[in-house]
Design an enzyme around this catalytic site. Structure first.
Site, PDB file in Angstrom:
ATOM      1  CG  ASN A 161      93.546  -2.443  69.727  1.00 38.74           C
ATOM      2  OD1 ASN A 161      94.646  -2.916  69.985  1.00 38.74           O
ATOM      3  ND2 ASN A 161      92.408  -3.095  69.937  1.00 38.74           N
TER       4      ASN A 161
ATOM      5  CE  LYS B  56      91.364  -5.102  66.816  1.00 39.75           C
ATOM      6  NZ  LYS B  56      90.024  -5.633  66.771  1.00 39.75           N
TER       7      LYS B  56
ATOM      8  CD  GLU C 214      89.772  -8.031  69.481  1.00 38.61           C
ATOM      9  OE1 GLU C 214      90.978  -7.795  69.681  1.00 38.61           O
ATOM     10  OE2 GLU C 214      89.139  -7.532  68.525  1.00 38.61           O
TER      11      GLU C 214
ATOM     12  CD  GLU D  17      86.654  -0.511  71.024  1.00 38.01           C
ATOM     13  OE1 GLU D  17      87.155   0.018  70.033  1.00 38.01           O
ATOM     14  OE2 GLU D  17      87.093  -1.550  71.543  1.00 38.01           O
TER      15      GLU D  17
ATOM     16  N   GLY E  40      85.624  -4.975  64.166  1.00 39.61           N
ATOM     17  CA  GLY E  40      86.226  -5.831  63.150  1.00 39.61           C
ATOM     18  C   GLY E  40      85.218  -6.438  62.186  1.00 39.61           C
TER      19      GLY E  40
ATOM     20  CB  SER F  71      83.712  -1.063  61.696  1.00 39.11           C
ATOM     21  OG  SER F  71      83.850  -2.449  61.927  1.00 39.11           O
TER      22      SER F  71
END
Ligand code: PEP
Length: 250
Positions: free
Chosen positions: A9, A11, A96, A166, A172, A212
């Site tokens: 991903n 982002k 997010e 997740e 992150g 992570s």
């Protein structure tokens, strides 16, 4: 048996030129992978990514999709538009998006339906926040996200739907769920799938871990029985790191 799927991903990272360079570097390093290899990239990179990945085993995905066919939704992109670009996967309901852009279980449900109608494989993200975790709400939150987010889908839809577990506190942050914890929680998600849909759905649905995941922890996480892959943020931006994760079993 379920085939593992490792998806990046990106982002809001990488220009078209960077996309081309990264895929050129990555392709030879992942060509013998036993798992499905996917890169979910910004809309503006999709065409460059599709071209760069042509003739390789790398599949390209988007990071979101709108549910409407067309219309007055400034800034949004429809499933039909992604279909024309021959996008294979799309991430839906990333934390997010939930946190900053008002994504709800209802919109996750509608976006997933739109992706399936366009024959694009949805990667549906679920996961608890730190607060929810410390308050013992992880299972309750996951139950709601799965039952509401995937409401109304049929058994055959789960041939295409991928779920990414997740934990939000691990995204992150460099903090990872322990392999055992991730395995237990993904096992719980499978129980919810069996209860709300059917046993065969729980058996066949691919469930990734995300948060992570990196070169240091990928082998341990991927060795767990319930974990069918990874959704990788930061570590998917470097060809060497992402290739290492993709080749976790070599
Ligand atoms: C993600 O964005 O889905 C993710 C898991 O990010 P990271 O690997 O950087 O934690």
């Amino acid at each position: 048996m379920r085939k593992a799927i490792i998806a990046g991903n990106w982002k809001m990272n990488k220009t078209m030129a960077e996309t081309k360079a990264m895929i050129a570097e990555l392709a030879p390093k992942v060509k013998d992978a036993d798992c499905d290899v996917v890169l979910c990239v910004p809309y503006t990179d999709i065409l460059a990514a599709k071209r760069a990945a042509k003739g390789t085993n790398i599949k390209i995905g988007a990071e979101n999709v709108h549910w409407a066919e067309k219309g007055a939704f400034t800034g949004e992109v429809s499933a039909e538009m992604l279909k024309e670009l021959k996008v294979d996967y799309v991430i839906i309901g990333h934390s997010e998006r939930r946190q900053y852009f008002g994504e709800t279980d209802e919109t996750v449900n509608k976006r997933t339906a739109a992706a399936l109608n366009a024959k694009i494989r949805p990667i549906v993200c679920v996961g608890e926040t730190e607060d929810e975790r410390v308050n013992g709400l992880t299972e309750k939150v996951l139950y709601r996200q799965i039952t509401e987010g995937l409401k109304g889908f049929k058994s055959k839809d789960f041939d295409k739907i991928v779920i990414a577990y997740e934990p939000v506190w691990a995204i992150g942050t460099g903090r990872t769920a322990t392999a055992t914890d991730a395995n237990v929680t993904i096992g719980y998600i499978r129980k919810v799938l069996a209860k709300k849909f059917r046993g065969s759905v729980a058996e066949k649905t691919r469930i990734q871990y995300g948060g992570s995941m990196n070169v240091k922890n990928c082998k341990e996480l991927m060795a767990e029985e319930e974990i069918d892959g990874g959704l990788i943020g930061g570590a998917s931006l470097k060809a060497d790191d992402f290739a290492y994760i993709v080749n976790y079993n070599k």
